[in-house]
Design an enzyme around this catalytic site. Structure first.
Site, mmCIF file in Angstrom:
data_model
loop_
_atom_site.group_PDB
_atom_site.id
_atom_site.type_symbol
_atom_site.label_atom_id
_atom_site.label_comp_id
_atom_site.label_asym_id
_atom_site.label_seq_id
_atom_site.Cartn_x
_atom_site.Cartn_y
_atom_site.Cartn_z
ATOM 1 N N GLY A 1 14.320 -8.935 15.316
ATOM 2 C CA GLY A 1 13.055 -8.810 14.403
ATOM 3 C C GLY A 1 13.806 -9.397 12.885
ATOM 4 N N ILE A 2 14.906 -8.700 12.432
ATOM 5 C CA ILE A 2 15.307 -9.023 11.039
ATOM 6 C C ILE A 2 15.814 -10.544 11.134
ATOM 7 C CG2 ILE A 2 16.783 -8.490 9.330
ATOM 8 C CD1 ILE A 2 16.265 -5.589 10.330
ATOM 9 N N LYS B 1 28.419 -3.786 13.122
ATOM 10 C CA LYS B 1 27.956 -3.964 14.653
ATOM 11 C C LYS B 1 28.764 -4.980 15.080
ATOM 12 C CE LYS B 1 23.950 -5.518 17.177
ATOM 13 N NZ LYS B 1 22.609 -5.862 17.180
ATOM 14 N N TYR C 1 15.780 -24.826 22.326
ATOM 15 C CA TYR C 1 15.647 -23.625 21.275
ATOM 16 C C TYR C 1 16.545 -23.677 20.453
ATOM 17 C CZ TYR C 1 12.328 -22.216 25.089
ATOM 18 O OH TYR C 1 11.592 -22.214 26.079
ATOM 19 N N SER D 1 0.939 -1.130 0.081
ATOM 20 C CA SER D 1 0.005 -0.040 0.035
ATOM 21 C C SER D 1 0.803 1.397 0.135
ATOM 22 C CB SER D 1 -0.846 -0.114 1.404
ATOM 23 O OG SER D 1 -1.382 1.200 1.479
ATOM 24 N N ALA E 1 18.943 -2.483 13.597
ATOM 25 C CA ALA E 1 20.183 -3.355 13.975
ATOM 26 C C ALA E 1 19.992 -4.595 13.695
ATOM 27 C CB ALA E 1 20.239 -2.901 15.444
ATOM 28 N N VAL F 1 -4.782 -3.693 -0.353
ATOM 29 C CA VAL F 1 -5.492 -4.977 -0.404
ATOM 30 C C VAL F 1 -6.799 -4.546 0.474
ATOM 31 C CG1 VAL F 1 -5.614 -7.296 0.493
ATOM 32 C CG2 VAL F 1 -3.494 -6.315 -0.588
ATOM 33 N N PRO G 1 29.395 -9.189 22.851
ATOM 34 C CA PRO G 1 29.754 -9.238 21.690
ATOM 35 C C PRO G 1 29.521 -10.493 20.612
ATOM 36 C CG PRO G 1 31.543 -10.006 23.085
ATOM 37 C CD PRO G 1 30.034 -9.825 23.920
#
Ligand code: FAD
Length: 526
Positions: free
Chosen positions: A361-362, A75, A451, A36, A47, A198, A93
């Site tokens: 997130g990324i 980074k 995990y 959109s 980051a 949409v 690190p």
């Protein structure tokens, strides 16, 4: 053949998915991305986590070409400020722990305590961050190559074949520039771009998505639909009614306010790390890009109003924040119960999100796309493939949630209701027991099982030792061993760090040099 892929959403998630699918499958599938022009992207998310390098290398993108275009910087880790007490800082690190006589150096550190700075004693990167160094020489050589050439044990021996291994650095970049860069990449490789809203998602008699309806372009049919519409989850949560599993009971931060602050980097330099500064009701991120800083206050609405948060952020930034417009964001913390339902896969914020304390997130997006390719329904739909995908995504996000909860539970800071409540809030399954164990035996691969979420034992260890709120003891066996080799290793790390700080350029001069070159000369810059 499930060959028509329709992606809804043109933020970081949408364009990362479109480029990756085109790079992987080429013309064997079609990719149409609908976005959109009226609904903005989230506008933050700058980051990353170190595995992001696999993504760029997979696409065949040379960092000395794409980084200047996206105002990107290196980074080397995250700098945590004030989580233990005011004025204190430590680094998490991207550097694995060395092992001496079968014990990780962190356990030797608890036994010998060569200095007060755990991070500097066991990681070379902590000193590079303090000194604001670039991990690369102007020649493009990476600092780890120094170790190899000097005959020392290299810190990293990574090859692309080992997809799960980590590199010693990640990137900061301007999210909208990156989306534009990837859009160009995907379109050059045949992705179709439709700019339209949409307005409807139509299901067939089985409840699967048959097509979407756009305002101007009409119906768009597909076999597989990828929901990249952000927190609204237009396809997965709204059309398919997949429930959302909230993490709010364990991670209460549900809001953020962000600013984009121009800075004169020639004066300030560029820190090669993200900074997370603990505040009264959350924490502030500082992400140095080339030419500006991305910053924002992540906070819990139960403890702080949006006005208070904005004023705190402005005070933190200082006069440079005057006149800048603040972006207030409500965050949906948790995950869709299943990320893949019928013929719809949610990628990005629609799939799930936790506060960006470890820049995941990324990483979730990248993990989702890599798993999507591995589970891609080429010939027919197979429920077991979807289940396997969903299990992996859920475990990944649940694992990161656990790691983040550890940040608050483990922080020594307990000076107000927000920080005190963090010590008594519900813990995710099994964490209480593991925290008990880690007091006498620092985290290892087995104890962070089940995990897969990218974080390794060194990450848990860095946080436990840096945060300072949980008492830790060295394994008693170390008292019976000769500690000479460990003491030598501490010395070697200090020597290597000093040597690298002397020889590596500052991050600012590295990128100023690159930006000064015409784009066609950057790839072989020296
Ligand atoms: P969005 O950016 O919200 O994009 C949604 C897209 O959907 C837009 O293109 C929009 O136009 C489109 N759309 C919506 N509705 C319609 C419709 N009806 N029709 C057509 N198109 C539609 N991640 C990190 O890795 N590191 C970080 O440092 C980090 N910091 C963050 C800080 C905050 C405060 C927040 C909230 C998130 C952060 N993230 C971070 C997460 C990161 O921003 C996201 O994972 C990433 O930007 C992906 O967003 P997205 O593409 O899923 O959604």
């Amino acid at each position: 053949m499930q060959s028509r892929v329709v992606i809804v959403g043109g933020g970081t998630a949408g364009w990362m998915t479109a480029s990756y699918l085109r790079a992987t499958f080429g013309d064997r599938i079609s990719v149409t991305l609908v976005e959109s022009s009226g609904v903005a992207t989230i506008g933050v998310g700058e980051a990353t986590f170190s595995t992001i390098r696999h993504f760029f290398e997979y696409l065949g993108l040379d960092e000395r070409e794409w980084m200047p275009e996206c105002h990107a910087t290196y980074k080397l880790g995250i700098r945590f400020e004030n989580w233990r007490r005011p004025g204190h800082h430590f680094y998490h690190p991207f550097e694995r722990l060395r092992v001496v006589d079968g014990f990780p150096l962190s356990e030797w550190w608890l036994h010998q305590r060569p200095s007060e700075r755990f991070d500097q004693d066991v990681f070379v990167i902590a000193s590079l961050c303090d000194a604001m160094r670039s991990p690369r020489h102007q020649s493009g050589r990476l600092f780890e190559q120094d170790f190899v050439e000097n005959g020392d044990q290299p810190v990293y021996r990574t090859t692309l074949a080992e997809q799960d291994t980590q590199f010693p650095y990640a990137y900061h970049f301007d999210a909208s520039l990156l989306a534009g860069f990837l859009a160009k990449y995907a379109k050059q490789r045949g992705a179709v771009h439709v700019v339209d809203d949409v307005v409807d998602v139509v299901l067939d008699e089985r409840g699967w998505i048959s097509h979407i309806v756009t305002r101007d372009f009409g119906e768009i049919e597909g076999d597989l639909f990828v929901d990249c519409t952000g927190f609204r989850g237009l396809l997965i949560n709204q059309a398919l009614a997949e429930p959302f599993v909230s993490y709010q009971d364990t991670l209460p931060n549900d809001r953020a306010v962000a600013l984009r602050v121009p800075v004169d980097m020639a004066k300030t330099g560029i820190r090669p790390c993200t900074t997370a500064s603990a505040m009264d009701a959350g924490w502030i991120w500082t992400i140095p890009l080339y030419g500006r800083i991305g910053t924002g206050y992540v906070y819990a609405g139960d403890y702080c109003t949006p006005e208070e948060a904005e004023s705190t952020l402005r005070k933190f930034v200082g006069p440079a924040a005057d006149e800048l417009e603040a972006n207030h964001i409500r965050m949906r913390i948790g995950r869709s119960r299943r990320s893949w339902v019928h013929n719809c896969v949610a990628v990005g914020l629609s799939s799930g999100f936790v506060e960006p304390l470890e820049s995941t997130g990324i990483f979730f997006i990248q993990h989702a796309i890599e798993q999507l390719v591995k589970h891609f329904p080429a010939e027919s739909w197979d429920e077991r493939q979807r289940d396997s995908y969903n299990q992996r995504m859920a475990r990944c996000m649940d694992g990161v949630r656990e790691f983040l909860v550890l940040h608050y539970r483990g922080a020594a800071r307990a000076d107000n209701a927000y920080w005190r409540d963090a010590k008594t809030r519900t813990l995710p399954d099994g964490l209480a027991e593991r925290l008990e164990q880690w007091q006498t035996r620092l985290p290892d691969t087995e104890s962070i099982f089940p995990y897969f979420h990218g974080f390794e034992p060194y990450s848990y260890t860095s946080m436990l030792l840096g945060l300072g709120g949980i008492p830790l003891r060295p394994p008693p066996a170390l008292g019976l061993l000769d500690g000479t080799a460990a003491a030598k290793e501490f010395q070697a790390i200090g020597d290597q760090a000093r040597d690298l700080v002397n020889r590596l350029p500052s991050q600012y001069s590295y990128f100023a040099h690159l930006h000064d070159l015409p784009p066609e000369r950057r790839a072989d810059a020296s």
